[in-house]
Scaffold this motif. Sequence first.
Motif: not given
Length: 539
Positions: A151-157, A163-173
């Motif tokens: 899958h691909r994960c698109f995250s929205f804070g 949490s920038s670590a959570l939002i950026n980490g989910m999208a990056k991985e």
Amino acid sequence: MGDSVVMVSLYPEFPQSVMSSVASCGEFVFLMDRSGSMSNTRIRSAKDTLLLLLKSLPMGCYFNIYGFGSRYEHIFPKSVEYTQQTMEEALKSVEQIQANLGGTAILEPLKHIYSQPCIPSQPRQLFVFTDGEVGNTKEVIDLVKKNSDSHRCFSFGIGEGASSALINGMAKEGGGHAQFITGTDRMQAKVMQSLRFALQPTVVDFSVTWDLPKEVSVTVLSPPITALFQGQRSLIYAQLTGQSSEAAEGCVTVKYSLAGHPSENQLHFSLRPAEDTGLTVHRLGARTLIRSLELEERESRGQQDGEVKKKLVRLSVQSGVSSSFTAFIAVNKDNSRVIQGPLVRRNIPTPMTQRFGSVLLGHPRMIGSPMEMCSIPDTYGKKEGNLRCGGYAKKAHGGQRLFYRTRCRQEEQTAAADHLNARIALLKQPPRDPFMHLVSLQKASGSWLLDPDLATALGKTSEQVEKIKPRTANSEVWATILALVWLHAFKVDAKDEWEFLAMKAASWIHAQNAPCVSECVESGNVLLGCGIKKEDLGL
């Protein structure tokens, strides 16, 4: 900071033939935060966003909607095909959504989603919305990474507390894209941009190679790029160490594969800048490396003997870019000494809000403040078990007592608060936005029906809409063209939000082979008082 630093900007454009061939498939899973902090404007914006997303999905795809807090819920047991019936069923559930699921526990719903088998030929696209942070960020990101192949994960804070670590980490991985919605940002515009990315094919086999003189070495400062989207810029920073001749050149090559089509781009550049450009690019590169090191230090939890922290601090001090372990300090320019002295506390008065009480609701026993004087019948004072209130009591005229109430029976307090909240919500409820009203009327196929609701959304009466309709025009075609003309004429500033809706509508009109499209566009312009051309509508 004495070496050369290069910044490579990637801004890809994919072939239209590839882009259009995969735009009508996918499994879209929307995971919405419904914790208590999402109440009021945030949950209303989330509901409007889900409405736009559901109306914009392509026919033939699959979808599902999850809500999470301390527990999670889903509309369908598993993803269902996108049809008029399933869309209407989902919209009814979305209308009932409230921020009532407690805390922010995202791990369990993610595990459930990943446990569902993928649908053949329907690539999974996960959209995650949250306004908070979790205590198991690393575990969540690791779970996304573990399932990144499927899958691909698109995250929205949402909001400043996300949490920038959570939002950026989910999208990056997850090979997706991260968005942050703060201040006056409209959630809908940013989410529709991510939907545009989700409908693009996945870029695979991405690589960057450097061709440099043998006396020059390269150190890449940026983390590896995991996703590449048309219309979305990606940056790569690299540090070049070593001396070279004045005329020396370097070359960077980017390769990737898109829907089975390999692509390659090369760029030649001089190793000697034409002029001194300062340290701006150096600091941008240092900032990128600092953010990567911060994430590495956070994930290791200080278990690497502090080496990452030492490297991070050294880089921050050298580059003048702040980090989580450094800060700027005030220095007196006259003597170059650090300014000393205790911090000065400054109290800023906050505006007082009007307390609500018996005047607003006409409720004789409504508590508006911790110490409020109110008049209640004397019988309440005699029945201590009924009232359970404390404070000073004094006999008053008319067989009543005056109480300075400090607390009230729990059930009375709760009922009064519920009644007040319901009244306030009713009073504050804004009138329906014509744009969202029009969007809500579109069918899953992309068309609109000719009915009084459509006329209301367009600001017209049913008689006006019917009177000007071309005689030979199909009612549904006429209604759909009217909606398109209105969007292009009055909502051009929100085009990012309705672009997919308009594409669906234009495709539906094409499929009808309607004989009088031009006449409908002309009549629509007359009715709405605008001058939109047929070509502008994609017709």
